[in-house]
Write an enzyme that holds these catalytic residues in place. Structure first.
Site, PDB file in Angstrom:
ATOM      1  N   LYS A  68      41.313  -4.914  38.320  1.00  0.00           N
ATOM      2  CA  LYS A  68      41.780  -3.540  38.077  1.00  0.00           C
ATOM      3  C   LYS A  68      43.293  -3.476  38.129  1.00  0.00           C
ATOM      4  O   LYS A  68      43.948  -4.131  38.943  1.00  0.00           O
ATOM      5  CB  LYS A  68      41.200  -2.599  39.147  1.00  0.00           C
ATOM      6  CG  LYS A  68      41.410  -1.141  38.840  1.00  0.00           C
ATOM      7  CD  LYS A  68      40.544  -0.680  37.686  1.00  0.00           C
ATOM      8  CE  LYS A  68      40.934   0.699  37.160  1.00  0.00           C
ATOM      9  NZ  LYS A  68      42.208   0.721  36.425  1.00  0.00           N
ATOM     10  N   SER A  97      45.740   3.413  40.535  1.00  0.00           N
ATOM     11  CA  SER A  97      44.347   3.282  40.097  1.00  0.00           C
ATOM     12  C   SER A  97      43.585   2.141  40.761  1.00  0.00           C
ATOM     13  O   SER A  97      42.384   1.986  40.512  1.00  0.00           O
ATOM     14  CB  SER A  97      44.286   3.117  38.576  1.00  0.00           C
ATOM     15  OG  SER A  97      44.595   4.336  37.944  1.00  0.00           O
ATOM     16  N   SER A 130      39.874   3.244  33.187  1.00  0.00           N
ATOM     17  CA  SER A 130      40.589   3.798  34.344  1.00  0.00           C
ATOM     18  C   SER A 130      40.529   5.323  34.333  1.00  0.00           C
ATOM     19  O   SER A 130      41.523   6.011  34.538  1.00  0.00           O
ATOM     20  CB  SER A 130      42.044   3.324  34.352  1.00  0.00           C
ATOM     21  OG  SER A 130      42.644   3.529  35.612  1.00  0.00           O
ATOM     22  N   LYS A 153      40.377   3.063  42.460  1.00  0.00           N
ATOM     23  CA  LYS A 153      39.088   3.138  41.768  1.00  0.00           C
ATOM     24  C   LYS A 153      38.144   2.006  42.161  1.00  0.00           C
ATOM     25  O   LYS A 153      36.927   2.127  42.005  1.00  0.00           O
ATOM     26  CB  LYS A 153      39.315   3.145  40.262  1.00  0.00           C
ATOM     27  CG  LYS A 153      40.050   4.390  39.759  1.00  0.00           C
ATOM     28  CD  LYS A 153      40.283   4.328  38.262  1.00  0.00           C
ATOM     29  CE  LYS A 153      40.858   5.636  37.726  1.00  0.00           C
ATOM     30  NZ  LYS A 153      42.268   5.837  38.084  1.00  0.00           N
TER      31      LYS A 153
END
Length: 380
Positions: A305, A142, A202, A145
């Site tokens: 993140k 992720s 997420s 992202k």
């Protein structure tokens, strides 16, 4: 004289009787013991055979008698075997529809290495303070992202989108697995809600909704834009195949490349941290928790993140600010979230101590420079 001889014989016989009596008893005892041992020996095979029949197959035969000390030692050994933690235990089987915390689906064996790759950077001085295998390629999960958000914020900056614009959720976006916002096909949703869903929850479905709408409804064109943007930012060892980081063959990045992306992202869109620092996000009455466990627990952390897929383990790009010092730490391939949090905190601790030591030795201010390898790409 006959009387004296008779008395001598009687005395001799008396002495002989007294001596022979215990010997005779000893002989009887010895003979009895021998008989008992012989009897016991004769009974052992029969008893062992009887026990073998009574016990389950495959179980070793036990001796007929065990002393107290031997039994105690055996019990201790058995307890130790039960209490000893199992190593290499496979993940328990789970319902494949149950979503993991950060992007993947189902159960899997996570790598056993504590950390595969890491890098620490001082955003003020542009100095790399620590690195460990920073160019090893690993699935980004992720962390992908961040690049999707970079492109989305860039589109808003260029005027191609407005934060209050509303887009329609595509059928493909609504069927994305893993962590998501539970978007429904045909649902109308604001860009601001999608941004929060991506940064905090997420949300894989939110990323696909953006990709399906931003480049004239062509998600493949959005992925091509992702790779072009990555090259422009100097991410020479990264390849992306989707906008959310779900498992895809050949989709890889490195700690150094993620540092370049994070540096450009924070320099150009610093206000994004107001969203990344949110610990909760709610959409359609469903609340999701930010997986960045350093938020609220480590002084100064306000982003950025986390990510997880089976092939990589637990990843994070973390940033923290204390005073006028901002650090960016990238940690890839932790074996669980607790190790990720611990190692990242250790890395940030190390960085703040190094910066403070340098300030003490040389208090003169240092001009901010670009991240190593980013250069002018951070200022397109």
């Amino acid at each position: 004289m006959q009387y004296a001889l008779r008395a001598t014989i009687i005395a001799f016989l008396t002495i002989l009787t007294l001596v022979a009596a215990p010997l005779n008893g000893l002989a009887k005892d010895t003979g009895h013991a021998d008989k008992e041992r012989a009897k016991s020996a004769a009974q052992k095979p029969a008893k062992a055979a009887k026990q073998a029949k009574a016990e389950p197959r495959g179980k070793a035969e036990r001796p007929a008698k065990v002393g107290k000390s031997a039994r105690a030692a055996k019990a201790v050994a058995a307890d130790a075997a039960v209490q000893k933690p199992r190593r290499g235990k496979k993940a328990a089987a789970v319902n494949p529809d149950i979503e993991n915390e950060e992007g993947d689906i189902g159960a899997c064996a996570v790598p056993t290495l504590t950390v595969k790759s890491a890098i620490l950077w001082d955003m003020n001085s542009g100095e790399v303070l620590y690195e460990q295998n920073p160019d090893v390629q690993i699935p980004p999960a992720s962390l992908t992202k961040v690049l999707t958000l970079y492109i989305l914020f860039d589109a808003i900056r260029q005027g191609r989108l407005r934060p209050w614009d509303v887009i329609e959720v595509s059928p493909r976006a609504a069927t994305q697995g893993g962590s998501n916002m539970h978007l429904r096909s045909g649902e109308q949703i604001k860009i601001t809600d999608l941004i929060q869903g991506i940064a905090v929850a997420s949300a894989n479905d939110a990323c696909m909704a953006v990709a399906d709408n931003l480049e004239n409804g062509n998600a493949d064109a959005f992925v091509a834009l992702m790779n072009d943007t990555a090259k422009r930012l100097g991410m020479t060892n990264s390849v992306f195949h989707n906008p959310n980081g779900l498992p895809a063959e050949g989709q890889v990045t490195t700690a150094r490349d993620m540092l370049k992306l994070a540096a450009a992202y924070l320099e150009q869109f610093p206000k994004a941290l107001t969203i990344h620092s949110m610990q909760y996000f709610t959409h359609n009455n469903r609340q999701r928790h930010n997986a960045n466990s350093l938020l609220g627990r480590y002084e100064g952390v306000d982003g950025l993140k986390t990510g997880f897929v089976c092939a990589s383990g637990y990843n994070i790009v973390a940033t923290a600010k204390r005073g006028d010092t901002r650090l960016i730490a990238v940690v890839l391939g932790s074996r669980n979230p607790r190790v990720r949090e611990r190692e990242t905190a250790k890395l940030l601790d190390k960085g703040f101590k190094l910066v403070q030591a340098k300030k003490t030795a040389s208090p003169a201010p240092v001009a901010a420079v670009a991240a190593p390898g980013v250069g002018a790409a951070a200022h397109p």
